[in-house]
Design a protein around this motif. Structure first.
Motif, PDB file in Angstrom:
ATOM      1  N   MET A   1       0.824  -1.186   0.000  1.00  6.25           N
ATOM      2  CA  MET A   1       0.000   0.000   0.000  1.00  6.25           C
ATOM      3  C   MET A   1       0.871   1.253   0.000  1.00  6.25           C
ATOM      4  SD  MET A   1      -2.666   1.739  -0.154  1.00  6.25           S
ATOM      5  CE  MET A   1      -3.907   0.527  -0.234  1.00  6.25           C
ATOM      6  N   GLN A   2       1.933   1.229   0.800  1.00  8.28           N
ATOM      7  CA  GLN A   2       2.815   2.398   0.855  1.00  8.28           C
ATOM      8  C   GLN A   2       3.422   2.699  -0.516  1.00  8.28           C
ATOM      9  OE1 GLN A   2       3.092   4.411   3.371  1.00  8.28           O
ATOM     10  NE2 GLN A   2       1.769   3.140   4.649  1.00  8.28           N
ATOM     11  N   ALA A   3       3.854   1.656  -1.211  1.00  5.11           N
ATOM     12  CA  ALA A   3       4.448   1.843  -2.535  1.00  5.11           C
ATOM     13  C   ALA A   3       3.404   2.368  -3.517  1.00  5.11           C
ATOM     14  CB  ALA A   3       5.040   0.536  -3.039  1.00  5.11           C
ATOM     15  N   ALA A   4       2.195   1.877  -3.432  1.00  6.99           N
ATOM     16  CA  ALA A   4       1.123   2.350  -4.314  1.00  6.99           C
ATOM     17  C   ALA A   4       0.835   3.820  -4.052  1.00  6.99           C
ATOM     18  CB  ALA A   4      -0.139   1.519  -4.113  1.00  6.99           C
ATOM     19  N   ARG A   5       0.845   4.220  -2.799  1.00  4.44           N
ATOM     20  CA  ARG A   5       0.611   5.628  -2.456  1.00  4.44           C
ATOM     21  C   ARG A   5       1.725   6.520  -2.980  1.00  4.44           C
ATOM     22  NH1 ARG A   5      -1.934   6.040   3.602  1.00  4.44           N
ATOM     23  NH2 ARG A   5      -4.075   6.157   2.866  1.00  4.44           N
ATOM     24  N   ARG A   6       2.941   5.979  -3.053  1.00  6.60           N
ATOM     25  CA  ARG A   6       4.066   6.762  -3.587  1.00  6.60           C
ATOM     26  C   ARG A   6       4.041   6.826  -5.109  1.00  6.60           C
ATOM     27  NH1 ARG A   6       6.875   3.822   0.426  1.00  6.60           N
ATOM     28  NH2 ARG A   6       7.665   2.437  -1.183  1.00  6.60           N
ATOM     29  N   GLY A   7       3.082   6.134  -5.729  1.00  2.85           N
ATOM     30  CA  GLY A   7       2.945   6.205  -7.179  1.00  2.85           C
ATOM     31  C   GLY A   7       3.499   5.014  -7.926  1.00  2.85           C
ATOM     32  N   ASP A   8       3.844   3.947  -7.250  1.00  4.73           N
ATOM     33  CA  ASP A   8       4.366   2.752  -7.904  1.00  4.73           C
ATOM     34  C   ASP A   8       3.212   1.999  -8.563  1.00  4.73           C
ATOM     35  OD1 ASP A   8       5.429   0.336  -8.708  1.00  4.73           O
ATOM     36  OD2 ASP A   8       6.358  -0.136  -6.774  1.00  4.73           O
ATOM     37  N   PRO A   9       3.130   2.022  -9.913  1.00  2.00           N
ATOM     38  CA  PRO A   9       2.017   1.356 -10.593  1.00  2.00           C
ATOM     39  C   PRO A   9       2.018  -0.158 -10.398  1.00  2.00           C
ATOM     40  CG  PRO A   9       3.609   2.165 -12.199  1.00  2.00           C
ATOM     41  CD  PRO A   9       4.053   2.656 -10.853  1.00  2.00           C
ATOM     42  N   ASN A  10       3.201  -0.758 -10.245  1.00  2.00           N
ATOM     43  CA  ASN A  10       3.269  -2.206 -10.025  1.00  2.00           C
ATOM     44  C   ASN A  10       2.662  -2.594  -8.682  1.00  2.00           C
ATOM     45  OD1 ASN A  10       4.539  -2.651 -12.496  1.00  2.00           O
ATOM     46  ND2 ASN A  10       6.561  -2.326 -11.607  1.00  2.00           N
ATOM     47  N   ALA A  11       2.848  -1.760  -7.689  1.00  2.00           N
ATOM     48  CA  ALA A  11       2.286  -2.039  -6.366  1.00  2.00           C
ATOM     49  C   ALA A  11       0.763  -1.971  -6.415  1.00  2.00           C
ATOM     50  CB  ALA A  11       2.829  -1.047  -5.341  1.00  2.00           C
ATOM     51  N   PHE A  12       0.233  -0.953  -7.088  1.00  2.00           N
ATOM     52  CA  PHE A  12      -1.225  -0.849  -7.188  1.00  2.00           C
ATOM     53  C   PHE A  12      -1.785  -1.999  -8.021  1.00  2.00           C
ATOM     54  CE2 PHE A  12      -5.304   0.711  -8.788  1.00  2.00           C
ATOM     55  CZ  PHE A  12      -5.909   0.986  -7.571  1.00  2.00           C
ATOM     56  N   GLU A  13      -1.059  -2.372  -9.063  1.00  2.00           N
ATOM     57  CA  GLU A  13      -1.494  -3.501  -9.892  1.00  2.00           C
ATOM     58  C   GLU A  13      -1.583  -4.776  -9.056  1.00  2.00           C
ATOM     59  OE1 GLU A  13       0.095  -6.123 -13.702  1.00  2.00           O
ATOM     60  OE2 GLU A  13       0.875  -4.094 -13.412  1.00  2.00           O
ATOM     61  N   GLN A  50      -7.553   6.850  -7.558  1.00  2.00           N
ATOM     62  CA  GLN A  50      -7.652   8.305  -7.444  1.00  2.00           C
ATOM     63  C   GLN A  50      -7.768   8.769  -5.996  1.00  2.00           C
ATOM     64  OE1 GLN A  50     -11.093   8.852  -9.951  1.00  2.00           O
ATOM     65  NE2 GLN A  50      -9.841   9.340 -11.751  1.00  2.00           N
ATOM     66  N   ASN A  51      -8.225   7.888  -5.114  1.00  2.00           N
ATOM     67  CA  ASN A  51      -8.444   8.262  -3.721  1.00  2.00           C
ATOM     68  C   ASN A  51      -7.525   7.533  -2.747  1.00  2.00           C
ATOM     69  OD1 ASN A  51     -10.851  10.149  -3.792  1.00  2.00           O
ATOM     70  ND2 ASN A  51     -11.572   8.449  -5.043  1.00  2.00           N
ATOM     71  N   LEU A  52      -6.380   7.067  -3.236  1.00  2.00           N
ATOM     72  CA  LEU A  52      -5.433   6.377  -2.353  1.00  2.00           C
ATOM     73  C   LEU A  52      -5.050   7.249  -1.160  1.00  2.00           C
ATOM     74  CD1 LEU A  52      -2.946   4.447  -4.670  1.00  2.00           C
ATOM     75  CD2 LEU A  52      -4.536   3.504  -3.004  1.00  2.00           C
ATOM     76  N   HIS A  53      -4.989   8.552  -1.375  1.00  2.00           N
ATOM     77  CA  HIS A  53      -4.615   9.460  -0.288  1.00  2.00           C
ATOM     78  C   HIS A  53      -5.661   9.479   0.830  1.00  2.00           C
ATOM     79  CE1 HIS A  53      -7.236  11.821  -2.912  1.00  2.00           C
ATOM     80  NE2 HIS A  53      -7.491  12.600  -1.870  1.00  2.00           N
ATOM     81  N   ARG A  54      -6.893   9.038   0.543  1.00  2.00           N
ATOM     82  CA  ARG A  54      -7.962   9.016   1.531  1.00  2.00           C
ATOM     83  C   ARG A  54      -8.097   7.661   2.240  1.00  2.00           C
ATOM     84  NH1 ARG A  54     -13.067  11.349  -1.652  1.00  2.00           N
ATOM     85  NH2 ARG A  54     -13.271  13.165  -0.327  1.00  2.00           N
ATOM     86  N   TYR A  55      -7.374   6.682   1.760  1.00  2.00           N
ATOM     87  CA  TYR A  55      -7.493   5.326   2.303  1.00  2.00           C
ATOM     88  C   TYR A  55      -7.036   5.280   3.755  1.00  2.00           C
ATOM     89  CZ  TYR A  55      -6.366   0.431   3.160  1.00  2.00           C
ATOM     90  OH  TYR A  55      -6.268  -0.814   3.710  1.00  2.00           O
ATOM     91  N   ASP A  56      -7.843   4.677   4.610  1.00  2.00           N
ATOM     92  CA  ASP A  56      -7.540   4.493   6.028  1.00  2.00           C
ATOM     93  C   ASP A  56      -6.828   3.158   6.182  1.00  2.00           C
ATOM     94  OD1 ASP A  56      -7.464   4.155   8.764  1.00  2.00           O
ATOM     95  OD2 ASP A  56      -9.639   3.943   8.991  1.00  2.00           O
ATOM     96  N   GLU A  57      -5.556   3.198   6.512  1.00  2.00           N
ATOM     97  CA  GLU A  57      -4.765   1.968   6.592  1.00  2.00           C
ATOM     98  C   GLU A  57      -5.179   1.058   7.734  1.00  2.00           C
ATOM     99  OE1 GLU A  57      -0.581   2.239   5.975  1.00  2.00           O
ATOM    100  OE2 GLU A  57      -0.818   3.827   4.497  1.00  2.00           O
ATOM    101  N   GLY A  58      -6.062   1.526   8.598  1.00  2.00           N
ATOM    102  CA  GLY A  58      -6.580   0.681   9.656  1.00  2.00           C
ATOM    103  C   GLY A  58      -7.664  -0.262   9.161  1.00  2.00           C
ATOM    104  N   ARG A  59      -8.067  -0.080   7.929  1.00  2.00           N
ATOM    105  CA  ARG A  59      -9.126  -0.890   7.314  1.00  2.00           C
ATOM    106  C   ARG A  59      -8.508  -1.743   6.203  1.00  2.00           C
ATOM    107  NH1 ARG A  59     -14.475   1.751   4.471  1.00  2.00           N
ATOM    108  NH2 ARG A  59     -15.611  -0.177   4.313  1.00  2.00           N
ATOM    109  N   PRO A  60      -8.902  -2.992   6.063  1.00  2.00           N
ATOM    110  CA  PRO A  60      -8.336  -3.818   4.984  1.00  2.00           C
ATOM    111  C   PRO A  60      -8.654  -3.236   3.597  1.00  2.00           C
ATOM    112  CG  PRO A  60      -9.468  -5.187   6.593  1.00  2.00           C
ATOM    113  CD  PRO A  60      -9.789  -3.753   6.933  1.00  2.00           C
ATOM    114  N   PHE A  61      -7.669  -3.277   2.715  1.00  2.00           N
ATOM    115  CA  PHE A  61      -7.832  -2.716   1.377  1.00  2.00           C
ATOM    116  C   PHE A  61      -8.993  -3.361   0.635  1.00  2.00           C
ATOM    117  CE2 PHE A  61      -6.868  -2.790  -3.211  1.00  2.00           C
ATOM    118  CZ  PHE A  61      -6.831  -1.423  -3.454  1.00  2.00           C
ATOM    119  N   ASP A  62      -9.118  -4.699   0.754  1.00  2.00           N
ATOM    120  CA  ASP A  62     -10.176  -5.373   0.010  1.00  2.00           C
ATOM    121  C   ASP A  62     -11.563  -4.906   0.444  1.00  2.00           C
ATOM    122  OD1 ASP A  62      -9.841  -6.722   2.472  1.00  2.00           O
ATOM    123  OD2 ASP A  62     -10.605  -8.600   1.640  1.00  2.00           O
TER     124      ASP A  62
END
Length: 175
Positions: A1-13, A50-62
């Motif tokens: 998640m941290q890598a995806a927030r930094r803009g790593d497209p492979n992490a978000f993929e 588009q809203n990765l910056h709003r994601y609450d890391e205390g909640r599971p991504f799925d």
């Protein structure tokens, strides 16, 4: 998640790949259209990105993406007209070879079709809670997080939805 927030497209993929099937499955259950489900799933992932910056890391991504998917489906269902323009596409199940006889396979397909037809008559809310619990194998706590309500509410909704489905299935069976 941290890598995806930094803009790593492979992490978000990688995040997308980990939840792609459940997201599409939920959309398909709610919308009963493969094309619409695929479109909603894509939109859900786009909104998540588009809203990765709003994601609450205390909640599971799925669970976060499932909630986005659910909201998009409900929006689409609200916009639909009351008249259906497409018939539901029957689900094509393939039985593993050497697992069942032709007769057993035909019976299983008929039972599956009857279940799908009964499910299609339920409200979107009932289909949603049943799909999340039985198809997605989510706990009542996880479903409560996705839907934004208490686990007790989910247990009551599951009970009512199962009762409705049971009644539909027993009234459809020949006597």
């Amino acid at each position: 998640m941290q890598a995806a927030r930094r803009g790593d497209p492979n992490a978000f993929e990688a995040l997308v790949r980990s939840v792609q099937r459940p997201v599409y499955g939920l959309a398909l259950r709610l919308l009963n259209s493969e094309a619409e489900a695929a479109e909603v799933a894509q939109e859900a992932f786009l909104r998540a990105y588009q809203n990765l910056h709003r994601y609450d890391e205390g909640r599971p991504f799925d669970l976060w993406v499932m909630a986005i998917t659910r909201n998009l489906c409900l929006d689409l269902l609200r916009r639909r007209t009351k008249v259906r323009t497409e018939e539901l596409e029957p689900m094509k199940e393939v039985l593993p070879s050497n697992e069942a006889s032709l007769e057993e396979g035909a019976i299983a397909r008929q039972e599956r079709q009857s279940l799908e037809e009964a499910m299609a008559t339920l409200s979107a809310d009932d289909r949603e809670v049943l799909a999340l619990y039985y198809v997605q194998k989510r706990t009542t706590k996880e479903i409560a997080q996705i839907l934004g309500c208490a686990p007790g509410t989910i247990m009551a909704r599951l009970f009512r939805a199962r009762e409705k489905l049971r009644k539909k299935m027993t009234t459809e069976e020949p006597t």
